[in-house]
Design a protein around this motif. Structure first.
Motif, PDB file in Angstrom:
ATOM      1  N   ARG A 272      16.530 -89.805  54.792  1.00 12.80           N
ATOM      2  CA  ARG A 272      15.801 -88.894  54.342  1.00 12.80           C
ATOM      3  C   ARG A 272      14.890 -89.816  53.334  1.00 12.80           C
ATOM      4  NH1 ARG A 272      18.274 -83.509  53.990  1.00 12.80           N
ATOM      5  NH2 ARG A 272      16.165 -82.832  52.856  1.00 12.80           N
ATOM      6  N   SER A 273      14.759 -90.663  53.344  1.00 12.98           N
ATOM      7  CA  SER A 273      14.201 -91.063  52.513  1.00 12.98           C
ATOM      8  C   SER A 273      12.883 -92.976  53.537  1.00 12.98           C
ATOM      9  CB  SER A 273      14.548 -92.052  51.620  1.00 12.98           C
ATOM     10  OG  SER A 273      15.657 -91.267  50.796  1.00 12.98           O
ATOM     11  N   ILE A 274      11.583 -92.372  52.940  1.00 13.12           N
ATOM     12  CA  ILE A 274      11.035 -93.528  53.231  1.00 13.12           C
ATOM     13  C   ILE A 274      10.126 -94.099  51.478  1.00 13.12           C
ATOM     14  CG2 ILE A 274      10.202 -92.250  55.457  1.00 13.12           C
ATOM     15  CD1 ILE A 274       7.675 -91.660  54.048  1.00 13.12           C
ATOM     16  N   ALA A 275       9.279 -95.194  51.882  1.00 13.24           N
ATOM     17  CA  ALA A 275       8.791 -95.560  50.782  1.00 13.24           C
ATOM     18  C   ALA A 275       7.649 -97.100  51.370  1.00 13.24           C
ATOM     19  CB  ALA A 275       9.693 -96.317  49.668  1.00 13.24           C
ATOM     20  N   TRP A 276       6.182 -97.009  50.067  1.00  5.84           N
ATOM     21  CA  TRP A 276       6.121 -97.805  50.756  1.00  5.84           C
ATOM     22  C   TRP A 276       5.755 -99.193  50.329  1.00  5.84           C
ATOM     23  CZ3 TRP A 276       4.900 -92.587  50.921  1.00  5.84           C
ATOM     24  CH2 TRP A 276       4.534 -92.253  51.560  1.00  5.84           C
ATOM     25  N   ASP A 277       5.425-100.425  50.725  1.00  6.24           N
ATOM     26  CA  ASP A 277       5.487-101.379  50.315  1.00  6.24           C
ATOM     27  C   ASP A 277       4.702-101.471  48.688  1.00  6.24           C
ATOM     28  OD1 ASP A 277       4.166-104.284  49.381  1.00  6.24           O
ATOM     29  OD2 ASP A 277       6.448-105.048  50.855  1.00  6.24           O
ATOM     30  N   ALA A 278       4.522-101.938  47.777  1.00  2.00           N
ATOM     31  CA  ALA A 278       3.671-101.735  46.232  1.00  2.00           C
ATOM     32  C   ALA A 278       2.789-102.614  46.887  1.00  2.00           C
ATOM     33  CB  ALA A 278       4.501-101.840  44.607  1.00  2.00           C
ATOM     34  N   GLY A 279       2.967-103.682  47.234  1.00  2.00           N
ATOM     35  CA  GLY A 279       1.863-104.477  46.902  1.00  2.00           C
ATOM     36  C   GLY A 279       1.171-104.540  48.202  1.00  2.00           C
ATOM     37  N   GLU A 280       0.896-103.089  49.527  1.00  2.00           N
ATOM     38  CA  GLU A 280       0.555-103.248  50.471  1.00  2.00           C
ATOM     39  C   GLU A 280      -0.303-101.997  49.807  1.00  2.00           C
ATOM     40  OE1 GLU A 280       3.228-103.778  54.678  1.00  2.00           O
ATOM     41  OE2 GLU A 280       2.968-102.190  54.077  1.00  2.00           O
ATOM     42  N   ILE A 281       0.226-101.060  49.188  1.00  2.00           N
ATOM     43  CA  ILE A 281      -0.355-100.357  48.340  1.00  2.00           C
ATOM     44  C   ILE A 281      -1.801-100.821  47.574  1.00  2.00           C
ATOM     45  CG2 ILE A 281      -0.447 -98.226  46.966  1.00  2.00           C
ATOM     46  CD1 ILE A 281       0.770 -97.396  48.822  1.00  2.00           C
ATOM     47  N   ALA A 282      -1.046-101.781  46.497  1.00  2.00           N
ATOM     48  CA  ALA A 282      -2.258-102.280  45.447  1.00  2.00           C
ATOM     49  C   ALA A 282      -3.186-103.085  46.627  1.00  2.00           C
ATOM     50  CB  ALA A 282      -1.441-103.570  44.624  1.00  2.00           C
ATOM     51  N   GLU A 283      -3.121-103.157  48.009  1.00  2.00           N
ATOM     52  CA  GLU A 283      -4.481-104.137  48.572  1.00  2.00           C
ATOM     53  C   GLU A 283      -4.915-103.145  49.383  1.00  2.00           C
ATOM     54  OE1 GLU A 283      -1.884-106.370  52.298  1.00  2.00           O
ATOM     55  OE2 GLU A 283      -1.233-107.935  49.826  1.00  2.00           O
ATOM     56  N   TRP A 284      -4.535-101.743  49.872  1.00  2.00           N
ATOM     57  CA  TRP A 284      -5.233-100.740  50.410  1.00  2.00           C
ATOM     58  C   TRP A 284      -6.470-100.652  48.831  1.00  2.00           C
ATOM     59  CZ3 TRP A 284      -4.871 -95.563  48.216  1.00  2.00           C
ATOM     60  CH2 TRP A 284      -5.810 -94.997  48.949  1.00  2.00           C
ATOM     61  N   GLN A 285      -6.041-100.054  47.710  1.00  2.00           N
ATOM     62  CA  GLN A 285      -6.775 -99.441  46.574  1.00  2.00           C
ATOM     63  C   GLN A 285      -7.872-101.093  46.430  1.00  2.00           C
ATOM     64  OE1 GLN A 285      -3.314 -99.269  44.082  1.00  2.00           O
ATOM     65  NE2 GLN A 285      -3.596 -97.380  42.949  1.00  2.00           N
ATOM     66  N   LYS A 286      -7.430-102.152  46.376  1.00  2.00           N
ATOM     67  CA  LYS A 286      -8.419-102.685  46.306  1.00  2.00           C
ATOM     68  C   LYS A 286      -9.333-102.567  47.069  1.00  2.00           C
ATOM     69  CE  LYS A 286      -9.242-108.356  45.520  1.00  2.00           C
ATOM     70  NZ  LYS A 286     -10.675-108.130  46.126  1.00  2.00           N
ATOM     71  N   LYS A 287      -8.565-102.186  48.939  1.00  2.00           N
ATOM     72  CA  LYS A 287     -10.070-102.356  49.871  1.00  2.00           C
ATOM     73  C   LYS A 287     -10.892-101.123  49.238  1.00  2.00           C
ATOM     74  CE  LYS A 287      -9.671-102.149  54.833  1.00  2.00           C
ATOM     75  NZ  LYS A 287      -9.239-101.414  55.837  1.00  2.00           N
ATOM     76  N   VAL A 288     -10.536-100.151  49.401  1.00  2.00           N
ATOM     77  CA  VAL A 288     -11.305 -99.103  48.943  1.00  2.00           C
ATOM     78  C   VAL A 288     -11.501 -98.782  48.131  1.00  2.00           C
ATOM     79  CG1 VAL A 288     -10.771 -96.521  48.147  1.00  2.00           C
ATOM     80  CG2 VAL A 288      -9.325 -97.214  50.109  1.00  2.00           C
ATOM     81  N   ARG A 289     -11.648 -99.443  46.803  1.00  2.00           N
ATOM     82  CA  ARG A 289     -12.412 -99.689  45.815  1.00  2.00           C
ATOM     83  C   ARG A 289     -13.773-101.027  46.226  1.00  2.00           C
ATOM     84  NH1 ARG A 289      -7.685-100.660  42.648  1.00  2.00           N
ATOM     85  NH2 ARG A 289      -8.208-102.684  42.766  1.00  2.00           N
ATOM     86  N   ASP A 290     -13.341-101.755  47.494  1.00  2.00           N
ATOM     87  CA  ASP A 290     -14.429-102.888  47.072  1.00  2.00           C
ATOM     88  C   ASP A 290     -15.217-102.187  48.677  1.00  2.00           C
ATOM     89  OD1 ASP A 290     -13.146-105.465  45.840  1.00  2.00           O
ATOM     90  OD2 ASP A 290     -12.123-106.154  47.949  1.00  2.00           O
ATOM     91  N   GLU A 291     -15.148-100.717  49.211  1.00  2.00           N
ATOM     92  CA  GLU A 291     -15.710-100.695  50.210  1.00  2.00           C
ATOM     93  C   GLU A 291     -16.688 -99.611  49.610  1.00  2.00           C
ATOM     94  OE1 GLU A 291     -13.454 -98.872  52.818  1.00  2.00           O
ATOM     95  OE2 GLU A 291     -12.377-100.403  53.857  1.00  2.00           O
ATOM     96  N   ARG A 292     -16.353 -99.490  47.986  1.00  2.00           N
ATOM     97  CA  ARG A 292     -16.857 -98.679  47.127  1.00  2.00           C
ATOM     98  C   ARG A 292     -18.872 -99.099  47.741  1.00  2.00           C
ATOM     99  NH1 ARG A 292     -15.292 -95.707  42.688  1.00  2.00           N
ATOM    100  NH2 ARG A 292     -13.494 -97.389  42.651  1.00  2.00           N
TER     101      ARG A 292
END
Length: 60
Positions: A40-60
């Motif tokens: 009943r548990s899920i998690a996200w890879d912290a590195g993938e979240i960091a990459e996603w954050q960078k991608k979102v910032r770069d697209e602004r």
């Protein structure tokens, strides 16, 4: 998974999105996929979240 994981409680504020929006974005392929870490548990890879954050910032 090489980097630490984040559960939903930790990842939601970092994403700045509501829980359902995160799931909708995962389905659409615009947010990293979660990994099942227990019955009943899920998690996200912290590195993938960091990459996603960078991608979102770069697209602004």
């Amino acid at each position: 998974m090489n980097s630490p994981t984040m559960n939903e409680i930790k990842s939601q504020p970092l994403a700045g999105k509501a829980r359902q929006t995160i799931y909708d974005n995962m389905k659409a392929g615009t947010f990293p996929k979660a990994v099942r870490i227990g019955p009943r548990s899920i998690a996200w890879d912290a590195g993938e979240i960091a990459e996603w954050q960078k991608k979102v910032r770069d697209e602004r």
